[in-house]
Design an enzyme around this catalytic site. Structure first.
Site, PDB file in Angstrom:
ATOM      1  N   SER A   7       0.824  -1.214   0.000  1.00 30.55           N
ATOM      2  CA  SER A   7       0.000   0.000   0.000  1.00 30.55           C
ATOM      3  C   SER A   7       0.856   1.261   0.000  1.00 30.55           C
ATOM      4  O   SER A   7       0.352   2.350  -0.256  1.00 30.55           O
ATOM      5  CB  SER A   7      -0.919   0.015   1.223  1.00 30.55           C
ATOM      6  OG  SER A   7      -0.147   0.008   2.413  1.00 30.55           O
ATOM      7  N   TYR A  38      -4.353   0.568   3.673  1.00 32.98           N
ATOM      8  CA  TYR A  38      -5.208  -0.598   3.445  1.00 32.98           C
ATOM      9  C   TYR A  38      -5.833  -1.098   4.749  1.00 32.98           C
ATOM     10  O   TYR A  38      -6.868  -1.749   4.738  1.00 32.98           O
ATOM     11  CB  TYR A  38      -4.386  -1.744   2.840  1.00 32.98           C
ATOM     12  CG  TYR A  38      -4.153  -1.676   1.354  1.00 32.98           C
ATOM     13  CD1 TYR A  38      -4.388  -0.517   0.618  1.00 32.98           C
ATOM     14  CD2 TYR A  38      -3.671  -2.795   0.671  1.00 32.98           C
ATOM     15  CE1 TYR A  38      -4.157  -0.475  -0.750  1.00 32.98           C
ATOM     16  CE2 TYR A  38      -3.443  -2.761  -0.696  1.00 32.98           C
ATOM     17  CZ  TYR A  38      -3.686  -1.604  -1.406  1.00 32.98           C
ATOM     18  OH  TYR A  38      -3.458  -1.574  -2.761  1.00 32.98           O
ATOM     19  N   GLY A  39      -5.174  -0.845   5.868  1.00 34.58           N
ATOM     20  CA  GLY A  39      -5.538  -1.486   7.136  1.00 34.58           C
ATOM     21  C   GLY A  39      -6.939  -1.230   7.635  1.00 34.58           C
ATOM     22  O   GLY A  39      -7.473  -2.013   8.417  1.00 34.58           O
ATOM     23  N   CYS A  69       2.467  -6.916   1.796  1.00 38.02           N
ATOM     24  CA  CYS A  69       1.498  -6.155   2.597  1.00 38.02           C
ATOM     25  C   CYS A  69       0.789  -7.139   3.502  1.00 38.02           C
ATOM     26  O   CYS A  69       0.201  -8.122   3.018  1.00 38.02           O
ATOM     27  CB  CYS A  69       0.504  -5.456   1.676  1.00 38.02           C
ATOM     28  SG  CYS A  69      -0.902  -4.683   2.518  1.00 38.02           S
ATOM     29  N   THR A  71      -1.892  -6.697   5.368  1.00 37.93           N
ATOM     30  CA  THR A  71      -3.345  -6.638   5.242  1.00 37.93           C
ATOM     31  C   THR A  71      -3.814  -7.390   4.004  1.00 37.93           C
ATOM     32  O   THR A  71      -4.758  -8.188   4.064  1.00 37.93           O
ATOM     33  CB  THR A  71      -3.822  -5.172   5.177  1.00 37.93           C
ATOM     34  OG1 THR A  71      -3.375  -4.486   6.342  1.00 37.93           O
ATOM     35  CG2 THR A  71      -5.335  -5.093   5.101  1.00 37.93           C
ATOM     36  N   GLU A 147       4.913   6.134   6.876  1.00 35.70           N
ATOM     37  CA  GLU A 147       4.797   6.853   5.600  1.00 35.70           C
ATOM     38  C   GLU A 147       5.283   8.299   5.738  1.00 35.70           C
ATOM     39  O   GLU A 147       5.785   8.891   4.779  1.00 35.70           O
ATOM     40  CB  GLU A 147       3.348   6.844   5.114  1.00 35.70           C
ATOM     41  CG  GLU A 147       2.825   5.484   4.684  1.00 35.70           C
ATOM     42  CD  GLU A 147       3.388   5.016   3.345  1.00 35.70           C
ATOM     43  OE1 GLU A 147       3.552   5.857   2.440  1.00 35.70           O
ATOM     44  OE2 GLU A 147       3.667   3.809   3.219  1.00 35.70           O
ATOM     45  N   CYS A 179       2.960  -6.241   9.762  1.00 36.57           N
ATOM     46  CA  CYS A 179       2.793  -5.204   8.739  1.00 36.57           C
ATOM     47  C   CYS A 179       4.194  -4.840   8.278  1.00 36.57           C
ATOM     48  O   CYS A 179       5.094  -4.654   9.105  1.00 36.57           O
ATOM     49  CB  CYS A 179       2.078  -3.983   9.304  1.00 36.57           C
ATOM     50  SG  CYS A 179       2.095  -2.528   8.213  1.00 36.57           S
ATOM     51  N   THR A 180       4.398  -4.741   6.967  1.00 32.97           N
ATOM     52  CA  THR A 180       5.759  -4.523   6.467  1.00 32.97           C
ATOM     53  C   THR A 180       6.268  -3.111   6.699  1.00 32.97           C
ATOM     54  O   THR A 180       7.447  -2.830   6.477  1.00 32.97           O
ATOM     55  CB  THR A 180       5.855  -4.887   4.974  1.00 32.97           C
ATOM     56  OG1 THR A 180       4.872  -4.148   4.228  1.00 32.97           O
ATOM     57  CG2 THR A 180       5.631  -6.383   4.771  1.00 32.97           C
TER      58      THR A 180
END
Length: 253
Positions: A7, A38-39, A69, A71, A147, A179-180
């Site tokens: 994402s 996305y989560g 990802c 999620t 992010e 989660c990456t």
């Protein structure tokens, strides 16, 4: 050629491990920054976005796709892996293959709200390690902070302390970063939990899985391409810092 999507910037933690362990493989990376995060999306939306990302990579002639990802792996992998003619790999199976022969009593999992809600990690762990206690914790703010590049400031420290407080009352031996984006916080997470807890970066397990899968590699200078669905400003800064090199971004049109 390997296709990888996430994402946003988190999947670059997987890209980094794959490019290090398979140094002669061409890689195309897709960050769906337009739809990030996305989560908090529904399963139906995640499946739809996953299919769109896979089809973009297939059109780039990749030989396999890595869903980098958590999620999308937890909510869409089973829906899509038999839909396409090429192998599609998520982050869960390679990680559990590494854990299955170990003697474990308790494992922690941190991930997005969607991943934790799906219970995918616990279900898959229990298949291989039925005796293991799995303690799940949703950490929805961490992906957004990654992010923004907020991975080692006071806000990050306080947020991680709050999220991980639950594990101070347990005896987990390992913590899976489900989660990456979360490997970007490894240093803070390790300090919070102490050296007695092993932090599991799923990208390392995916890279090992692929290395075993792709045993024959032609030696050549690899070509890397990076695509985003939206050119938001912080991706490039975070990516260059993580990969320790300048990368060129292409916009998906």
């Amino acid at each position: 050629m390997i296709g990888i999507f996430d994402s946003g910037v988190g999947g670059l933690t997987v890209f980094k491990e794959i490019s290090t362990n398979l140094p002669h493989e061409d890689i195309i990376y897709l960050g769906d920054t337009k739809q990030f995060p996305y989560g908090n999306k529904s399963k139906e939306t995640i499946v739809e976005l996953t299919q769109k990302n896979i089809e973009f990579l297939i059109n780039k002639n990749v030989d396999l796709v890595v869903i980098a990802c958590g999620t999308a792996t937890s909510q869409a992998l089973e829906e899509v892996k038999n839909k396409y003619q090429i192998p599609i790999i998520g982050i869960i199976e390679p990680t559990i293959l590494e854990l299955q022969n170990q003697t474990l009593q308790s494992i922690g999992v941190i991930a997005t709200t969607g991943t934790i809600r799906s219970n995918a990690w616990e279900k898959e762990i229990k298949k291989k390690l039925p005796q293991v206690q799995v303690i799940n914790k949703a950490c929805p703010l961490l992906a957004q902070m990654a992010e923004e590049g907020w991975t080692n400031n006071q806000i990050a420290k306080y947020t991680i302390a709050e999220y991980l407080n639950i594990f101070h009352h347990t005896n987990i031996q390992k913590l899976i970063l489900g989660c990456t984006h979360y490997p970007l916080f490894t240093e803070l997470i390790q300090k919070e939990l102490g050296e007695q807890v092993e932090i599991i970066n799923t990208g390392k397990n995916v890279a090992k899985y692929l290395k075993n899968m792709l045993k024959k590699q032609e030696k050549h200078q690899p070509q890397y391409e990076f695509y985003l669905t939206d050119l938001e400003s912080e991706f490039l800064r975070v990516a260059n810092n993580l990969l320790q090199q300048e990368i060129e971004i292409k916009l998906v049109t």
